[in-house]
Structure formats: C-alpha cells, structure tokens
Design an enzyme around this catalytic site. Structure first.
Site, PDB file in Angstrom:
ATOM      1  CB  SER A   1      -0.888   0.008   1.253  1.00  8.04           C
ATOM      2  OG  SER A   1      -1.529   1.261   1.434  1.00  8.04           O
TER       3      SER A   1
ATOM      4  CE1 TYR B   1      -4.932  -1.827   4.762  1.00  7.48           C
ATOM      5  CE2 TYR B   1      -3.530   0.035   4.164  1.00  7.48           C
ATOM      6  CZ  TYR B   1      -4.352  -1.013   3.794  1.00  7.48           C
ATOM      7  OH  TYR B   1      -4.588  -1.256   2.467  1.00  7.48           O
TER       8      TYR B   1
END
Length: 286
Positions: free
Chosen positions: A142, A155
């Site tokens: 990401s 995350y």
C-alpha cells in the site's frame, strides 16, 4: 511473464475491488484462473463475470489466515491446472484508530490477514511458481507501506511488513537463480469498498470515514488492475498505483522522516473529522 495466454493465475481477495478487476482482465487476456475470497457471494459474482468472458476458472472460499487451508489449496490448484505461473496475494482488511484506542484483537486481525495472509500465499505457492519455470509473485502492499499515517498504525505496520518481506524475497530468489519474478504493489486511493467494510476503534464513525474516502479522487479498480498487470508484464520490482502514491513516495524520498511533519497534521485533521461526537456536543454545535 509478458503474456498470460494459457497461464494459470491465482488471485486472493477476488470477490471485489482490485481482485475482481484483476480476475476479469486476466480472463480477457487468456489466463486460467484460481480465485479465492472469504466473501462467498462476491466470489460467485466474480466467477460469473469471468465465465461470461469465456475464462476457465476454479473458485473456492478461503480464509488466508488459515495456513493449512492455503497450503492444501495450492496443491489442489497445481493438480488441476498442472502448473502455477502467477500469484497475486491481494486479500486485505482495513482498520482505523489510534493505538491508545485500538484493541489487541484488532491489531492481530489486521496483521493476520494483511501480512500473514501474504506470507501464507507466498510460502504455499512459491514451490509451484519455481517449478513452472516462468513464475511471477505479486504481493499487494500500500501507499501506507511507503509512508505511515495517523490512525493507520495497524494497517501501516502490516503493509510495511509486506513490502519488506517482498523486497527481501525478490533478492533471495534472484541470488538463488530461481525463475520467479517478484513485484510489490503500492496502491494509493482506489475506489473500492475496503473502507466502508472496515473496522474501526470505538470512537470512529466508519460511515463518515467512508464518505471522506469516497470524496477522494482515487483511481478505479479497473485502472488499478491495468497498472498492476502492466507492471507484471514489464517485470517491475515495484508498482505504484495512483497519483497520490507517486506523490507520497516522492515526498518520503525527498524529506526522509521529515515527511511526518507534512502527513501528520493532515491525518490528525481527518481523525478529528471522523470521530463520533456526543449528542450534547452536537446540540450545542447547532
């Protein structure tokens, strides 16, 4: 791997978003597909779309956190198709909340799906990718695996781990002379349902968070999948998806740790916007 005709491609998290778009584009390119998702309804929809394109597909529900299930699944795919050429470890979940508000269970779930799910998929399929003589492994990190962001500690931790794991693996396979290319993908904002379907700390309003995410001019899953497959064809080590990913990657390269002075206040403002307000506070605000 420059072309996908006749190749076997595995995609986890194929029931929606980027995974679904990858499945459709790979099917249209002539690949045979092995698709998984924990969302059975979403997976069934993807299968219907792929078969409408004439694609050959094997699909079964799978929780990527289950190491044994992933290993057995990899063997079944290899048995059915004879070889495995491309694996995309795409399955992921999202969580928003500051560490002081985050439960251990929330941290563990994000790491189990986003990091260990990638490890399980890699370990299970890597022998088959090597045996194919023309393998390619794609792990989805990401933009938050390039820079950290307030409220995204769980995350970011998982996605930083995916990037480190993937880049180290790429060097190991190259040094060993194995015929497997490795790509780490870092998407920025992609218009999927991951935020709307996410979990959050008790003080965070997910509906408000999703609305803020939906206002962001991110790329479509179709465009993201196209960029990823272009990177696979070119054998790139890293693929950035979206203008925001390019900007934040450049910011981190230019500023080093000082990027946090730019990103931190923006993240703090977003967290403040998505916090649930007590009813009395709302009345006073009116």
């Amino acid at each position: 791997m420059s072309e996908f005709v006749g190749k076997t491609a595995v995609v986890t998290g194929a029931g929606s978003g980027i995974g679904q778009a990858l499945a459709r584009q790979l099917a249209a390119s002539g690949a045979r597909l092995a698709l998984t998702d924990i969302d059975e309804a979403g997976l069934a929809e993807t299968v219907q779309q792929v078969r409408a394109l004439g694609g050959e597909v094997r699909a079964e529900p799978l929780d990527v956190r289950d190491r044994g299930a992933m290993a057995a699944y990899a063997d079944r795919v290899r048995t059915q198709f004879g070889a495995v050429h491309l694996v995309v470890n795409n399955a992921g979940v999202s969580f928003t909340g500051e560490i002081t508000e985050t439960e251990y269970a929330d941290l563990e779930r994000v790491m189990q799906v986003n990091f260990w799910g990638v490890v399980h998929g890699t370990k299970a399929f890597l022998p088959h990718l090597i045996a194919s003589g023309d393998g390619h492994l794609v792990n989805i990190s990401s933009v938050f695996g390039l820079v950290a962001f307030p409220g995204q500690s769980a995350y970011s931790a998982a996605k930083f781990a995916v990037r480190g794991f993937t880049e180290a693996l790429r060097m190991e396979l190259r040094a060993a002379g194995h015929p497997v290319r490795v790509t780490c993908v870092c998407p920025g904002g992609v218009k999927t349902a991951i935020v709307r379907n996410s979990n959050a700390a008790a003080g965070i309003d997910v509906d408000v968070l999703a609305a803020a995410f939906d206002r962001d001019p991110g790329v479509s899953p179709v465009a993201a999948a196209r960029t990823i497959l272009s990177g696979v064809r070119a054998g790139r080590a890293r693929v950035l998806v979206g203008r925001d990913a390019w900007i934040l990657d450049l910011l981190q390269r230019l500023l080093g740790p000082a990027y946090q002075r730019v990103v931190g206040p923006e993240g703090a403002r977003l967290l403040d916007q998505v916090r649930r307000r007590p009813l009395e506070g709302l009345r006073e605000a009116k």
